[in-house]
Each structure stands twice: as structure tokens, then as C-alpha cells.
Design an enzyme around this catalytic site. Structure first.
Site, PDB file in Angstrom:
ATOM      1  N   GLY A  18     -24.194   4.356 -12.138  1.00  0.00           N
ATOM      2  CA  GLY A  18     -25.243   3.382 -11.854  1.00  0.00           C
ATOM      3  C   GLY A  18     -25.471   2.443 -13.013  1.00  0.00           C
ATOM      4  N   GLY A  65     -28.521  -0.302 -14.352  1.00  0.00           N
ATOM      5  CA  GLY A  65     -29.876  -0.780 -14.146  1.00  0.00           C
ATOM      6  C   GLY A  65     -30.200  -1.956 -15.043  1.00  0.00           C
ATOM      7  N   SER A  66     -31.478  -2.329 -15.058  1.00  0.00           N
ATOM      8  CA  SER A  66     -31.905  -3.491 -15.829  1.00  0.00           C
ATOM      9  C   SER A  66     -31.715  -3.294 -17.327  1.00  0.00           C
ATOM     10  CB  SER A  66     -33.384  -3.784 -15.546  1.00  0.00           C
ATOM     11  OG  SER A  66     -33.594  -4.035 -14.187  1.00  0.00           O
ATOM     12  N   PHE A  67     -31.874  -2.055 -17.789  1.00  0.00           N
ATOM     13  CA  PHE A  67     -31.867  -1.812 -19.221  1.00  0.00           C
ATOM     14  C   PHE A  67     -30.724  -0.931 -19.693  1.00  0.00           C
ATOM     15  CE2 PHE A  67     -36.495  -2.598 -18.462  1.00  0.00           C
ATOM     16  CZ  PHE A  67     -36.528  -3.826 -19.114  1.00  0.00           C
ATOM     17  N   VAL A  85     -25.845   4.340 -16.365  1.00  0.00           N
ATOM     18  CA  VAL A  85     -25.984   5.788 -16.192  1.00  0.00           C
ATOM     19  C   VAL A  85     -24.605   6.395 -15.938  1.00  0.00           C
ATOM     20  CG1 VAL A  85     -27.110   7.629 -14.895  1.00  0.00           C
ATOM     21  CG2 VAL A  85     -28.272   5.433 -15.206  1.00  0.00           C
ATOM     22  N   LYS A 103     -28.463   8.222 -19.270  1.00  0.00           N
ATOM     23  CA  LYS A 103     -28.871   6.827 -19.160  1.00  0.00           C
ATOM     24  C   LYS A 103     -28.804   6.195 -20.546  1.00  0.00           C
ATOM     25  CE  LYS A 103     -32.692   3.951 -17.479  1.00  0.00           C
ATOM     26  NZ  LYS A 103     -34.044   4.004 -16.852  1.00  0.00           N
ATOM     27  N   ASP A 122     -41.186   2.888  -9.968  1.00  0.00           N
ATOM     28  CA  ASP A 122     -40.391   1.752  -9.509  1.00  0.00           C
ATOM     29  C   ASP A 122     -39.710   2.202  -8.223  1.00  0.00           C
ATOM     30  OD1 ASP A 122     -39.057  -0.630  -9.333  1.00  0.00           O
ATOM     31  OD2 ASP A 122     -37.470  -0.066 -10.722  1.00  0.00           O
TER      32      ASP A 122
END
Length: 328
Positions: A27, A29-31, A34, A49, A150
Site C-alpha cells: 500500500g 498512502g499520503s505520508f 506500507v 509503514k 480516516d
């Protein structure tokens, strides 16, 4: 770090993920990204992560997520195992969160399988969707309801038994703080960057994150689970939305907007049963109830939305009604 947390180094995580190999990437994500990994010293499969520290707000997001999860224990939250703050072999800062691995991946991937996957092998029946919806409501309505989640399908992860676990608290907490310090336009842009389609309208106008924001996101998530349509679908334009799409069909045309895979799955049961009309009516009643909850939760005004505890009770009642049908 208290003694209860695993002690892992950058080298441990590098080895566990085979050098943060793209083959282990599960995965983005924004930051950060993973990765799946195996900590051999603990004989544990984990999700790592890794923060992209070049992204503004990444460290603040990590700190918020760690703080939100480290003192919380709930069966429907992703379990955090430890945090690693170190230096990589190039001398650069390295920061990562280590979570319990969820072997069945995200709800998003079950609702929308990749083209190279066989959709029929990754379909969720109505009972499973009900269970997942209840798990998410349970996580959101627990005693830590002041922690903003979220909520979106990509952040709902499924374990071996298809029990749902909510994760990724960092972005929502950071959004809450950003709303207080940024201009209206900046806040809106930042919110869209996070979870477009699931951010409640008041956040886009500079509103402070609240539990009613979680309710809105839950409503959109529920409607997506029932209709199979993303809130970002091209059909939703010119002031149309998934909320309006479902509301306009409620209640008479609800069966026309249901994910076809849900109806196909029970087609044989309806045909084989002597009481197939009764079964159809019971199933329709359940789906109408689910759409009603989703529409109520995703109302534009926060004051018109349901409370999370009320949602959890409603969802349990719908599942009880459906299980009486005896299809699954």
C-alpha cells in the site's frame, strides 16, 4: 519506549521486508508506503509503514497515529506493535510504524478487485458486508470516540477471519490541527489530498474535525459497500454525489442501485426456495434499511447525522433481521 513494545532496528525492518522490495509493497498512502515483512527474531508477520519524511507533515502524522493507537485496545482497530526511529545506511533519518499484518488486505481491494484478479474469488456476500460494517461502527463508537479516524475502504483491513480492523489515524488527526492553522483554501486542498470522496463538506469549508465527520465518512463507506460505486465515480458530477444517488432511489428503487454481485449470489437460493418471495422481501427490507442508514449518516449538515452508537445498534438489528432469512 516502554518494555511492552518490540525493539526493532532499521536493519531488522530492512531484512524483514527484503530491502523494502516492491514485491512486498502492499500500500501507498499520503505520508509513506506500507510493506509486508517477517520479523524472524519474533517469528511475526508485520506490516511496516515507512514514512516519506520529504512529505510535509509526515512526522507529525506518525506522532499522531502512534499517540492515538499506543494506549488503545480494541478488537476492531489495527494493532500497533512498535515504532522505529533510526538512521538508515545512507545516514538519513528513518521512521516507521510496525503493525500487525492483515492477511486479507483492505476492504477497497475486495470491493474493487484489480483487473488481473478474478472478481468472483474476491466477492463479499451480504453477511460479510454486514459484519464488516458492524466492525467499523464498533471501532468508531467506542470510548475513544474523540479520536478522529480516516474512514475509507482502504483503511479498513481484514484479518484471517474477515474481521475488520480500522487503521490510519494520523491523517485525520493532522487534518484536525491543520484546520485551525491554515486558510480555508489550504485546508480544503489538504483534505482532498487525503480521502477525496469521504471528507465531510464542513471540513472543506474550514470546519474542525469532529465525531460527526466520522459519521459522514461511515455513511459514504456504507453506501459504497451496498452499491459497489465509488464516491469519485464519473457519474457523480454537476452537484451529484453518492449520497444523492442513494437518496433519490430510497426506498422504492433501492434494489436498482444495489451491487449486482449481491443479487447474483442469492439468485439460486431464491429460485430453489418455496418461499422465495418472502426471502426476496426480507432481503429487500435489509438493503433498504442499510441505504437509509447510509443516507442519514452522509447528510450534508452534521446536525442531521446519526450518532455512532445509534448506528452500531441499527446495524446489529439489520444483521439480525437478515440472518433470520436463512440464506447465508
Amino acid at each position: 519506549m516502554e518494555n511492552q513494545w518490540l525493539q526493532v532496528s532499521y536493519a531488522d525492518l530492512l531484512q524483514a521486508t527484503d530491502g523494502f522490495s516492491s514485491a512486498n509493497l502492499i500500500g501507498v498512502g499520503s505520508f509513506g508506503s506500507v510493506y509486508k515483512g517477517i520479523l524472524e527474531c519474533f517469528e511475526t508477520v508485520v506490516a511496516v509503514k515507512v514514512l516519506n519524511l520529504l512529505q510535509q507533515g509526515a512526522f507529525k502524522s506518525l506522532a499522531a497515529e502512534w499517540e492515538a493507537l499506543r494506549n488503545i485496545r480494541h478488537r476492531n482497530l489495527v494493532k500497533i506493535l512498535t515504532v522505529c526511529s533510526s538512521i538508515n545506511f545512507n545516514g538519513n533519518d528513518f521512521k516507521a510504524l510496525v503493525f500487525e499484518y492483515m492477511p486479507n488486505g483492505s476492504l477497497e481491494k475486495w470491493l474493487h478487485p484489480n483487473v488481473d484478479e478474478q472478481p468472483q474469488l474476491r466477492n463479499l456476500n451480504l453477511t460479510q458486508r454486514l459484519n464488516i460494517a458492524i466492525d467499523v461502527a464498533s471501532a468508531s463508537s467506542s470510548s475513544f470516540e474523540n479520536t478522529n479516524h480516516d474512514l475509507k475502504p482502504g483503511n479498513v483491513l481484514l484479518d484471517d477471519d474477515m474481521v475488520a480492523h480500522v487503521g490510519d489515524f494520523g491523517l485525520a488527526r493532522f487534518l484536525s490541527e491543520a484546520a485551525e492553522s491554515c486558510s480555508q483554501n489550504q485546508t480544503s486542498t489538504f483534505g482532498i489530498k487525503g480521502s477525496i470522496g469521504y471528507i465531510p463538506p464542513e471540513y472543506g469549508m474550514g470546519g474542525k474535525a469532529s465525531k460527526y465527520g466520522d459519521v459522514y465518512s461511515y455513511g459514504i463507506l456504507l453506501l459504497k459497500m451496498i452499491t459497489g460505486k465509488r464516491p469519485t465515480n464519473d457519474m457523480f458530477k454537476d452537484n451529484q454525489s453518492l449520497h444523492h444517488f442513494a437518496k433519490s432511489a430510497f426506498p422504492e428503487q433501492v434494489m436498482e442501485i444495489i451491487d449486482p454481485r449481491l443479487l447474483q449470489e442469492n439468485a439460486e437460493a431464491f429460485l430453489d426456495s418455496e418461499n422465495h418471495n418472502n426471502l426476496k422481501n426480507k432481503m429487500r427490507d435489509c438493503l433498504v434499511a442499510l441505504v437509509r442508514v447510509g443516507v442519514s449518516c452522509s447528510a450534508e449538515s452534521p446536525g442531521e447525522r446519526m450518532e455512532m452508537r445509534e448506528i452500531a445498534m441499527e446495524m446489529h438489528a439489520v444483521r439480525d433481521l437478515y440472518l433470520e432469512v436463512g440464506i447465508q
